[in-house]
Design an enzyme around this catalytic site. Structure first.
Site, short mmCIF file in Angstrom:
data_model
loop_
_atom_site.label_atom_id
_atom_site.label_comp_id
_atom_site.label_asym_id
_atom_site.label_seq_id
_atom_site.Cartn_x
_atom_site.Cartn_y
_atom_site.Cartn_z
N ALA A 134 0.80 -1.22 0.00
CA ALA A 134 0.00 0.00 0.00
C ALA A 134 0.83 1.28 0.00
CB ALA A 134 -0.93 -0.01 1.22
N ILE A 136 3.12 2.23 -1.87
CA ILE A 136 3.42 2.83 -3.18
C ILE A 136 2.23 3.63 -3.71
CG2 ILE A 136 5.12 1.05 -3.81
CD1 ILE A 136 3.14 0.10 -5.97
N THR A 138 0.19 5.57 -1.53
CA THR A 138 -0.27 6.65 -0.63
C THR A 138 -0.10 8.02 -1.27
OG1 THR A 138 1.86 6.62 0.52
CG2 THR A 138 0.07 5.42 1.57
N PRO A 143 -5.08 5.67 1.18
CA PRO A 143 -4.40 5.41 2.45
C PRO A 143 -3.84 3.99 2.49
CG PRO A 143 -6.79 5.37 2.74
CD PRO A 143 -6.54 5.80 1.33
N ASP A 144 -2.75 3.82 3.26
CA ASP A 144 -2.31 2.44 3.47
C ASP A 144 -3.17 1.83 4.58
OD1 ASP A 144 -1.28 3.38 5.84
OD2 ASP A 144 0.83 3.05 5.35
N PHE A 145 -2.78 0.69 5.10
CA PHE A 145 -3.64 0.03 6.08
C PHE A 145 -3.23 0.31 7.52
CE2 PHE A 145 -4.08 -2.22 2.14
CZ PHE A 145 -5.44 -2.44 2.07
N ARG A 146 -1.92 0.27 7.78
CA ARG A 146 -1.49 0.20 9.18
C ARG A 146 -0.76 1.42 9.71
NH1 ARG A 146 -1.36 -4.58 6.77
NH2 ARG A 146 -2.74 -6.15 7.67
N ASN A 217 -1.60 -4.84 -3.65
CA ASN A 217 -2.59 -3.77 -3.78
C ASN A 217 -3.76 -4.17 -4.67
OD1 ASN A 217 -0.82 -2.43 -2.20
ND2 ASN A 217 0.04 -1.15 -3.81
N ILE A 218 -4.91 -3.62 -4.29
CA ILE A 218 -6.13 -3.97 -5.02
C ILE A 218 -6.57 -2.81 -5.92
CG2 ILE A 218 -6.93 -5.64 -3.32
CD1 ILE A 218 -8.66 -3.47 -2.07
N ASP A 219 -5.67 -1.80 -6.08
CA ASP A 219 -6.06 -0.60 -6.83
C ASP A 219 -5.75 -0.69 -8.33
OD1 ASP A 219 -3.24 -0.19 -6.92
OD2 ASP A 219 -3.30 1.08 -5.15
N HIS A 236 -3.29 -10.31 -3.89
CA HIS A 236 -4.51 -10.20 -3.09
C HIS A 236 -5.72 -9.86 -3.94
CE1 HIS A 236 -1.92 -9.40 0.77
NE2 HIS A 236 -1.77 -10.62 0.28
N THR A 314 5.63 -1.73 2.02
CA THR A 314 4.80 -2.74 2.70
C THR A 314 5.34 -3.03 4.09
OG1 THR A 314 4.05 -5.05 2.69
CG2 THR A 314 6.04 -4.57 1.43
N ASN A 338 11.15 1.84 2.11
CA ASN A 338 10.02 1.96 3.03
C ASN A 338 10.35 2.98 4.12
OD1 ASN A 338 7.41 0.68 3.21
ND2 ASN A 338 8.00 -0.05 5.24
N GLU A 340 9.66 2.65 7.22
CA GLU A 340 10.08 1.96 8.45
C GLU A 340 10.71 0.62 8.08
OE1 GLU A 340 6.45 1.38 10.63
OE2 GLU A 340 5.69 0.00 9.13
N CYS A 371 8.52 6.05 -0.90
CA CYS A 371 8.63 5.11 -2.03
C CYS A 371 9.02 5.86 -3.30
CB CYS A 371 7.29 4.41 -2.27
SG CYS A 371 6.75 3.42 -0.88
P1 OAD Z 1 0.52 -1.63 5.39
O1 OAD Z 1 -0.34 -0.45 5.68
O2 OAD Z 1 0.49 -2.74 6.37
O3 OAD Z 1 2.04 -1.17 5.26
C1 OAD Z 1 2.40 -0.07 4.45
C2 OAD Z 1 3.87 0.24 4.71
O4 OAD Z 1 4.28 1.26 3.81
C3 OAD Z 1 4.17 0.73 6.11
O5 OAD Z 1 5.38 0.15 6.55
C4 OAD Z 1 4.33 2.25 5.93
O6 OAD Z 1 5.23 2.82 6.86
C5 OAD Z 1 4.89 2.32 4.54
N1 OAD Z 1 4.54 3.54 3.80
C6 OAD Z 1 3.33 4.11 3.65
N2 OAD Z 1 3.39 5.15 2.79
C7 OAD Z 1 4.68 5.24 2.41
C8 OAD Z 1 5.40 6.11 1.53
N3 OAD Z 1 4.80 7.08 0.86
N4 OAD Z 1 6.72 5.91 1.38
C9 OAD Z 1 7.36 4.90 2.05
N5 OAD Z 1 6.75 4.05 2.87
C10 OAD Z 1 5.42 4.21 3.06
O7 OAD Z 1 0.15 -2.12 3.93
P2 OAD Z 1 0.52 -3.51 3.24
O8 OAD Z 1 1.81 -4.01 3.72
O9 OAD Z 1 0.34 -3.32 1.79
O10 OAD Z 1 -4.96 -6.97 2.51
O11 OAD Z 1 -0.65 -4.43 3.78
C11 OAD Z 1 -0.73 -5.78 3.39
C12 OAD Z 1 -2.16 -6.25 3.31
O12 OAD Z 1 -2.82 -5.96 4.54
C13 OAD Z 1 -3.00 -5.56 2.26
O13 OAD Z 1 -2.86 -6.14 0.99
C14 OAD Z 1 -4.40 -5.69 2.80
C15 OAD Z 1 -4.16 -5.54 4.27
O14 OAD Z 1 -5.03 -6.27 5.09
C16 OAD Z 1 -6.00 -7.03 1.63
O15 OAD Z 1 -6.41 -6.08 1.01
C17 OAD Z 1 -6.60 -8.34 1.45
#
Ligand code: OAD
Length: 398
Positions: A134, A136, A138, A143-146, A217-219, A236, A314, A338, A340, A371
């Site tokens: 996620a 890549i 934002t 929004p990302d997830f976590r 990503n689902i986008d 996913h 991620t 990333n 973090e 990213c």
């Molecule tokens: P997360 O939200 O878990 O992680 C995103 C990571 O990217 C985090 O470590 C952020 O610090 C980092 N981040 C965010 N924006 C950034 C930026 N602009 N530059 C650098 N780093 C950045 O998202 P995913 O790892 O993709 O499942 O989550 C994995 C899965 O969890 C998703 O595919 C989703 C979710 O449940 C489904 O949709 C089924």
């Protein structure tokens, strides 16, 4: 989530989609396993391999009776849980020992973006595997997830979920489909534009070095950025297709009909459900569901044969996707871009080693930052800065 973690898919011996943050399955039996335990167990395995391997239950019993885990009962419990998932305790222990990999000769001149660029040029890299999440997207506004505060999971209050991940939980969707459909509406492709990171991945393809891009990503922004379908694995799923849940053989539903129904709200998706005799779901992989066949068909060989792994944006906490990091060829450099650190060897078997002192890391690099910035820096170091700019400008002009 623990429930989803323990649920084995029907067709394969692999895990279905699961969050492993609370108890990282990837941590297996962690590196805190005392050396004496490991060496005895590995010796036992070696002996056993001459004859018959003792069953998981026998080994667990022997380990318990030996008292080797006194004071480390949690470890024994983890071994039991892994055994319930079909992982033999001796294999789990062996894996945790292998985590203490013998240092190798450095494959990079320097452990930074420049070092990776030099490696790519000198070794004539041809099989770059990208894993992305996620982060890549934002900068596109998704929004990302976590990420605390801005991440999707911190902003689902309006759905009154007891746990945010429930929005992607299959059983929950079957009983309460509304929140998931609402979310689909918000994230429906077409609203957002690819980012510089997406165009960088496209550039890797144009330069003839991209083996595959595995995205969580689902986008569908990778495809929108112009990557060829055969280069992308949507691990996913996404919203390109939809089907009737649990239909065997699978009954696909026209995605435009699904879009219209979802945008019409509850009335719309209820009517669609009635028309098709079951809930219709865009093919996004939910917790408890298996990953697409394409993921399983390609991942092993792609990772074994990759000469560079680039992981972008991620947190690497969702399995089995996150496990791909540890499957990269042992001499292939691995670059994490990333904000973090994620997926380090303290968290997972064969995880990144960039945080270890020099000598213990021979191939891993962490670019700590955005990213887009990381991708731009790598493109510039490769002398591809203008090409990346061109791709972005062409897209803007469209
Ligand atoms: P997360 O939200 O878990 O992680 C995103 C990571 O990217 C985090 O470590 C952020 O610090 C980092 N981040 C965010 N924006 C950034 C930026 N602009 N530059 C650098 N780093 C950045 O998202 P995913 O790892 O993709 O499942 O989550 C994995 C899965 O969890 C998703 O595919 C989703 C979710 O449940 C489904 O949709 C089924």
């Amino acid at each position: 989530m623990q429930r989803a973690l323990l649920r084995l898919p029907r067709r394969r011996r692999f895990w279905s989609l699961a969050v492993c943050a609370a108890w990282p399955a990837s941590s297996w039996v962690p590196s805190l396993a005392p050396r004496r335990v490991l060496s005895r167990c590995v010796a036992a395995k070696a002996e056993a391999s001459d004859g018959e391997v003792p069953s998981a239950e026998v080994v667990l019993q022997q380990l318990e009776e030996s008292g080797l885990f006194e004071g480390q009962e949690e470890m024994l419990l983890r071994l039991r849980m892994l055994a319930a998932q079909g992982v033999h305790p001796l294999d789990a222990l062996r894996a945790s020992r292998l985590q203490e990999e013998e240092p190798r000769d450095a494959v990079l001149e320097s452990f930074d973006i420049e070092g990776v660029a030099k490696y790519m040029q000198a070794s004539k890299c041809k099989n770059v595997v990208v894993m992305c999440g996620a982060g890549i997207s934002t900068s596109a506004g998704i929004p990302d997830f976590r990420t605390p505060g801005s991440g999707l999971y911190d902003n689902l209050q309006r759905y009154n979920l007891s746990q945010p991940e429930l929005i992607f939980d299959l059983a929950f969707f079957q009983s309460q489909p509304a929140p998931f459909y609402e979310l689909c509406k918000e994230l429906w492709p077409g609203t957002y534009r690819p980012t510089r990171a997406h165009y960088f991945i496209r550039l890797l393809e144009e330069k003839g070095v991209l083996r595959r891009c595995y995205t969580q990503n689902i986008d569908s922004l990778e495809r929108q950025a112009g990557l060829s379908p055969e280069k992308v694995v949507a691990a996913h799923g996404n919203m390109d297709e939809a089907h009737v849940l649990d239909s065997v053989p699978e009954r696909k539903v026209d995605i435009e009909d699904v879009r219209r129904a979802i945008f019409a709200g509850e009335e719309g998706w209820q009517a669609l459900r009635q028309a098709h005799g079951g809930l219709v779901k865009p093919k996004i992989v939910m917790f408890g569901e298996d990953l697409p066949d394409r993921f399983w068909e390609l991942q092993q060989q792609d990772l074994q044969e990759c000469d560079l792994l680039i992981v972008i944006g991620t947190s690497l906490v969702v399995e089995p996707f996150a496990g791909l990091v540890g499957k990269a060829a042992p001499d292939a450099p691995r670059l994490l871009i990333n904000r973090e650190p994620a997926g380090t060897c303290e968290q997972r078997v064969f995880g990144f080693r960039f945080q270890l002192p020099e000598g213990d890391n021979w191939r891993d690099v962490w670019f700590e930052g955005g990213c887009d910035e990381g991708c731009h820096a790598l493109a510039a170091a490769l002398g591809w800065g203008e090409d990346l700019q061109r791709l972005e400008s062409e897209a803007e002009a469209e």
